[in-house]
Design a protein around this motif. Structure first.
Motif, short mmCIF file in Angstrom:
data_model
loop_
_atom_site.label_atom_id
_atom_site.label_comp_id
_atom_site.label_asym_id
_atom_site.label_seq_id
_atom_site.Cartn_x
_atom_site.Cartn_y
_atom_site.Cartn_z
N GLY A 24 0.86 -1.20 -0.15
CA GLY A 24 -0.05 -0.13 -0.16
C GLY A 24 0.75 1.28 0.04
O GLY A 24 0.30 2.33 -0.44
N PHE A 25 1.98 1.17 0.24
CA PHE A 25 3.03 2.30 0.15
C PHE A 25 2.86 2.95 -1.14
O PHE A 25 3.19 2.45 -2.32
CB PHE A 25 4.50 2.02 0.56
CG PHE A 25 5.48 3.10 0.57
CD1 PHE A 25 5.50 4.01 1.55
CD2 PHE A 25 6.19 3.32 -0.67
CE1 PHE A 25 6.47 4.99 1.32
CE2 PHE A 25 7.11 4.50 -0.86
CZ PHE A 25 7.18 5.35 0.30
N VAL A 26 2.79 4.35 -1.16
CA VAL A 26 2.48 5.17 -2.60
C VAL A 26 4.12 5.60 -2.73
O VAL A 26 4.58 6.38 -1.97
CB VAL A 26 1.85 6.44 -2.23
CG1 VAL A 26 1.78 7.27 -3.56
CG2 VAL A 26 0.28 5.99 -1.88
N ALA A 27 4.58 4.99 -3.86
CA ALA A 27 6.08 5.11 -4.34
C ALA A 27 6.19 6.21 -5.28
O ALA A 27 7.07 7.06 -5.40
CB ALA A 27 6.51 3.72 -4.82
N LEU A 28 5.24 6.52 -5.73
CA LEU A 28 5.09 7.84 -6.80
C LEU A 28 3.72 8.34 -6.88
O LEU A 28 2.64 7.57 -7.05
CB LEU A 28 5.67 7.20 -7.99
CG LEU A 28 5.46 8.35 -9.33
CD1 LEU A 28 6.51 9.18 -9.44
CD2 LEU A 28 5.37 7.50 -10.48
N SER A 29 3.42 9.38 -6.93
CA SER A 29 2.02 9.91 -7.24
C SER A 29 2.06 11.51 -7.55
O SER A 29 2.58 12.14 -7.17
CB SER A 29 1.18 9.88 -5.90
OG SER A 29 -0.11 10.36 -6.41
N THR A 30 1.35 11.62 -8.90
CA THR A 30 1.21 13.17 -9.31
C THR A 30 -0.15 13.56 -8.88
O THR A 30 -0.67 14.53 -9.31
CB THR A 30 1.40 13.13 -10.85
OG1 THR A 30 0.32 12.34 -11.46
CG2 THR A 30 2.71 12.70 -11.19
N LEU A 31 -0.98 12.54 -8.22
CA LEU A 31 -2.53 13.06 -7.98
C LEU A 31 -2.43 14.03 -6.99
O LEU A 31 -1.56 14.30 -6.09
CB LEU A 31 -3.18 11.94 -7.42
CG LEU A 31 -3.45 10.69 -8.15
CD1 LEU A 31 -3.91 9.65 -7.28
CD2 LEU A 31 -4.38 11.04 -9.30
N GLY A 32 -3.03 15.40 -7.46
CA GLY A 32 -3.08 16.41 -6.34
C GLY A 32 -2.09 17.42 -6.75
O GLY A 32 -1.66 18.23 -5.82
N SER A 33 -1.06 16.93 -8.05
CA SER A 33 -0.12 17.93 -8.05
C SER A 33 -0.10 18.24 -9.74
O SER A 33 -0.97 17.83 -10.32
CB SER A 33 1.35 17.50 -7.45
OG SER A 33 1.61 16.12 -8.31
N GLU A 34 1.02 18.55 -10.02
CA GLU A 34 0.91 18.62 -11.56
C GLU A 34 1.02 17.32 -12.17
O GLU A 34 1.78 16.54 -11.97
CB GLU A 34 2.55 19.30 -12.04
CG GLU A 34 2.61 20.93 -11.68
CD GLU A 34 1.59 21.69 -12.47
OE1 GLU A 34 1.38 21.48 -13.52
OE2 GLU A 34 0.79 22.40 -11.73
N PRO A 35 0.38 17.37 -13.38
CA PRO A 35 0.49 16.27 -14.22
C PRO A 35 1.37 15.69 -14.91
O PRO A 35 2.23 16.68 -15.17
CB PRO A 35 -0.91 16.02 -15.36
CG PRO A 35 -0.97 17.69 -15.23
CD PRO A 35 -0.63 18.14 -13.90
N ILE A 36 1.68 14.57 -15.41
CA ILE A 36 2.84 14.08 -16.07
C ILE A 36 2.38 14.68 -17.87
O ILE A 36 1.25 14.21 -18.09
CB ILE A 36 3.04 12.66 -16.36
CG1 ILE A 36 3.74 12.37 -15.05
CG2 ILE A 36 4.03 12.23 -17.55
CD1 ILE A 36 3.53 10.43 -14.81
#
Length: 145
Positions: A24-36
């Motif tokens: 369940g550890f989030v290793a990478l996320s752009t949710l809530g920030s700048e999109p790719i």
């Protein structure tokens, strides 16, 4: 009536990506920030990730179980090395779990994860941190052009 554009080679895309490990550890996320924002095939994303995205259209919100080795390359035991502590910057105190940027002899930047430290030696894994791990990807496609 025009067709809805789907992600394919050469298409410009804007998307959010979240990568979770099995625990369940989030290793990478752009949710809530700048999109790719990239063009498929420009090298921003690995070919494996691009294959997972192929065919998705704007508005897609997908959760996909994937093998990190298929998306980011296989884990290669030959990419794990012992290094002398003297090879690290003097102000750096390498500790297990730490991700450190290195410059290759060819001048490219790569990263390694510190696995262990034994006296004046440090064991570093230069494989992609997602290689060899089961992953859960969440993909939100914002636009495709």
């Amino acid at each position: 009536m025009s067709a809805i554009p789907a992600i394919a080679q050469g298409r410009a895309v804007s998307l959010h990506l979240e990568v979770r490990f099995q625990d369940g550890f989030v290793a990478l996320s752009t949710l809530g920030s700048e999109p790719i924002q990239c063009t498929i095939g420009d090298g921003t994303l690995t070919p494996g990730v691009e294959a997972v995205l192929a065919g998705l259209t704007p508005g897609a919100d997908e959760t996909i179980l994937a093998d990190g080795s298929e998306l980011f390359g296989p884990h290669d035991p030959d990419n794990v090395h012992w290094m002398d502590l003297a090879e690290f910057p003097p102000d750096l105190d390498p500790a297990p779990g730490q991700v450190i940027a290195f410059e290759t002899p060819g001048g490219h930047e790569t990263s390694g994860v510190v696995l262990a430290r034994a006296g004046e030696r440090v064991r570093v894994d230069f494989n992609h941190p997602f290689a060899g791990r089961p992953l859960t990807l969440r993909i939100q496609v914002l636009s495709v052009a």
